[in-house]
Write an enzyme that holds these catalytic residues in place. Structure first.
Site, mmCIF file in Angstrom:
data_model
loop_
_atom_site.group_PDB
_atom_site.id
_atom_site.type_symbol
_atom_site.label_atom_id
_atom_site.label_comp_id
_atom_site.label_asym_id
_atom_site.label_seq_id
_atom_site.Cartn_x
_atom_site.Cartn_y
_atom_site.Cartn_z
ATOM 1 N N MET A 1 0.811 -1.217 0.000
ATOM 2 C CA MET A 1 0.000 0.000 0.000
ATOM 3 C C MET A 1 0.847 1.271 0.000
ATOM 4 O O MET A 1 2.056 1.227 0.210
ATOM 5 C CB MET A 1 -0.927 0.003 1.212
ATOM 6 C CG MET A 1 -1.943 -1.128 1.234
ATOM 7 S SD MET A 1 -2.970 -1.136 2.713
ATOM 8 C CE MET A 1 -3.924 0.378 2.485
ATOM 9 N N HIS A 2 0.196 2.396 -0.238
ATOM 10 C CA HIS A 2 0.709 3.753 -0.010
ATOM 11 C C HIS A 2 1.759 4.230 -1.014
ATOM 12 O O HIS A 2 2.103 5.405 -1.021
ATOM 13 C CB HIS A 2 1.301 3.902 1.390
ATOM 14 C CG HIS A 2 0.471 3.358 2.493
ATOM 15 N ND1 HIS A 2 -0.819 3.773 2.724
ATOM 16 C CD2 HIS A 2 0.743 2.413 3.435
ATOM 17 C CE1 HIS A 2 -1.299 3.119 3.772
ATOM 18 N NE2 HIS A 2 -0.381 2.291 4.217
ATOM 19 N N ASP B 1 -2.635 -4.859 0.354
ATOM 20 C CA ASP B 1 -2.207 -6.183 0.815
ATOM 21 C C ASP B 1 -2.866 -6.607 2.125
ATOM 22 O O ASP B 1 -3.193 -7.778 2.313
ATOM 23 C CB ASP B 1 -0.690 -6.263 0.923
ATOM 24 C CG ASP B 1 -0.075 -5.136 1.744
ATOM 25 O OD1 ASP B 1 -0.808 -4.293 2.300
ATOM 26 O OD2 ASP B 1 1.171 -5.089 1.823
#
Length: 494
Positions: free
Chosen positions: A78-79, A237
């Site tokens: 992520m991110h 995830d």
């Protein structure tokens, strides 16, 4: 029908082939490097991710009838900020989830824009790992490159774009950008404007189990797949791992002991006003969840065994640990090797071993590392309990869940029963399940999870150790505040 699950991780991309009953038919992976150009920086070339797909999927399908593949679903780290120009070329290496270069941007967001306003707009406050601070950093530090940005994407969405040609994301991954109104499940126009972006630069938002398109003909031919294969929006995830372990719907919970560690608690409704203590995000099942995140979990054990001890047998290093006691004289470990998210939100935090003596053994220090990660997980569990969440059991996934010693220690420290799913491939399995829903094999994420997720074994806590671990946890909790100023000095000199 077959379904492909993709787990786009930090060190490798893993692929699994699942049939509609949930049986895993094959697994393969491709590894790649992470760049650390400066202390605290972490970035990756998205071309490596796509190369992994081009190599991994044909290998996954070897010996199987590819014509039966009906869908692909991806769970991804992520991110991360993936910036594309108008020709769909990657402008700069993707800035990853564990990158800490955005200290000034996080301070601006939390102090100048203000945490109360951020909570109103997004449901969360700013952390260094989130995408919005990365966008601001790029705008501030690389203005020429920033002026070329035509599309902002997240890592797994870049793969989906290469598969389908579509610019899309899902609600769970979008939740971790700080550009998304989590309560309303849509981009926040005010946050986009604040970061110098427009809605046209952002991917279209879908529920995780929705189809975003089918494979491009040339991609299908290269991968050896039918052109009509459906691609699901997929999930971040942690949400994908939750689906893959059956943490769907209120009353469930999942702990992941991967590179990072997470405590994932599904909720029926959006939890307003808690995002300054624990993340409040959209779930891949169409609802929401609370999530605590520690930046270094199984990576702490890998660092200790591989890099410090120069060993490669983790089980052997844990063989002499006595899980039947919690000796108060044993040393402590703070697992903040990459800074920390929950609950400290401190990129300057560092790891520390405290309380060693001449009698301290190698085994004692290995135990301290495992215990320190478990205590950091407990920090997030305690936040959830303070919000009135009933935490009585949890599934567990990730590489750390393969250690019986670690699981026993975690169950005793948290005081809850831990459930090991029959399938250990959390994000990839969840991705395949989302693909099955997108392709119509199941009518919902809940029905899919209820039909195919099963458990392998349970680890029950030892009540006789509860008070001893409570005392050690309270001592451990006091160490970060005591060392915080020293950590800032150390980080400032790096």
């Amino acid at each position: 029908m077959y379904f492909i699950g993709v787990d786009l991780g930090t060190s490798a991309c893993k692929f699994l082939l699942m049939d509609e009953r949930g049986e895993i038919l094959n697994i393969t992976s491709r590894s790649y490097d992470v760049e650390f150009p400066r202390p605290g920086w972490s970035q990756q070339d998205p071309a490596d991710w796509w190369r992994a797909v081009r190599e991994g999927v044909p290998e996954l399908l070897s010996g199987f009838d590819a014509a039966q593949v009906a869908g692909i679903g991806c769970g991804g780290q992520m991110h991360g900020l993936v910036a594309l120009d108008e020709k769909d070329e990657v402008i700069r290496p993707a800035i990853l989830w564990n990158d800490g270069r955005t200290v000034e941007q996080v301070r601006y967001l939390n102090e100048t824009v203000g945490t109360s306003r951020l909570l109103e707009l997004t449901g969360n406050i700013a952390y260094a790992g989130f995408t919005a601070p990365k966008v601001l950093w790029m705008r501030d530090e690389e203005p020429e490159l920033f002026s070329r940005v035509a599309h902002v994407m997240l890592p797994k969405d870049y793969l989906n774009h290469r598969l389908t040609g579509v610019y899309a994301t899902d609600v769970s991954d979008a939740s971790g950008t700080l550009l998304f109104d989590v309560a309303r499940r849509t981009w926040s126009e005010e946050m986009l404007a604040l970061c110098g972006l427009t809605a046209s630069q952002m991917p279209e938002v879908h529920e995780s189990y929705e189809a975003i398109g089918t494979l491009l003909p040339e991609v299908a031919a290269e991968l050896g797949l039918p052109a009509g294969v459906v691609v699901a929006a997929g999930a971040g995830d942690n949400a994908a791992a939750a689906v893959g372990t059956g943490a769907v719907g209120a009353g469930t919970m999942n702990i992941s002991l991967g590179t990072s560690g997470t405590v994932f608690i599904p909720t029926t409704d959006f939890a307003a006003g808690v995002g300054d203590r624990i993340h409040s995000f959209c779930h891949a099942d169409g609802a929401w969840h609370l999530m605590g995140c520690i930046l270094s979990a199984a990576s702490c054990n890998a660092w200790w065994v591989n890099d410090v001890l120069g060993a490669d047998d983790m089980a052997a290093e844990q063989a002499n640990i006595d899980v039947r006691s919690a000796d108060p004289s044993l040393p402590y470990f703070l697992p903040y090797l990459m800074g920390e998210r929950t609950p400290h939100n401190d990129v300057s935090a560092r790891g520390a071993l405290v309380g060693m003596s001449m009698s301290t053994t190698r085994s004692d220090l290995t135990r301290a590392v495992l215990e320190g990660v478990a205590f950091a997980v407990r920090d997030s569990v305690e936040i959830a309990r303070s919000l009135g969440v009933d935490v009585s059991s949890s599934t567990v996934c990730g590489g750390g869940a393969r250690s019986a010693v670690w699981l026993r220690m975690l169950a005793d420290i948290l005081g809850i029963e831990l459930v090991l799913p029959a399938t250990e491939q959390g994000p990839g399995y969840g991705g395949a399940m989302l693909a099955a829903v997108a392709a119509g094999a199941y009518d919902s994420v809940a029905s899919c999870a209820g039909s195919i997720v099963s458990e392998r074994e349970r680890v029950t806590p030892n009540p006789d150790l509860a008070s001893a671990y409570d005392r050690r946890y309270q001592v451990w909790r006091g160490m970060y505040p005591a060392l915080r100023g020293s950590f800032a000095e150390v980080a400032g000199g790096e």
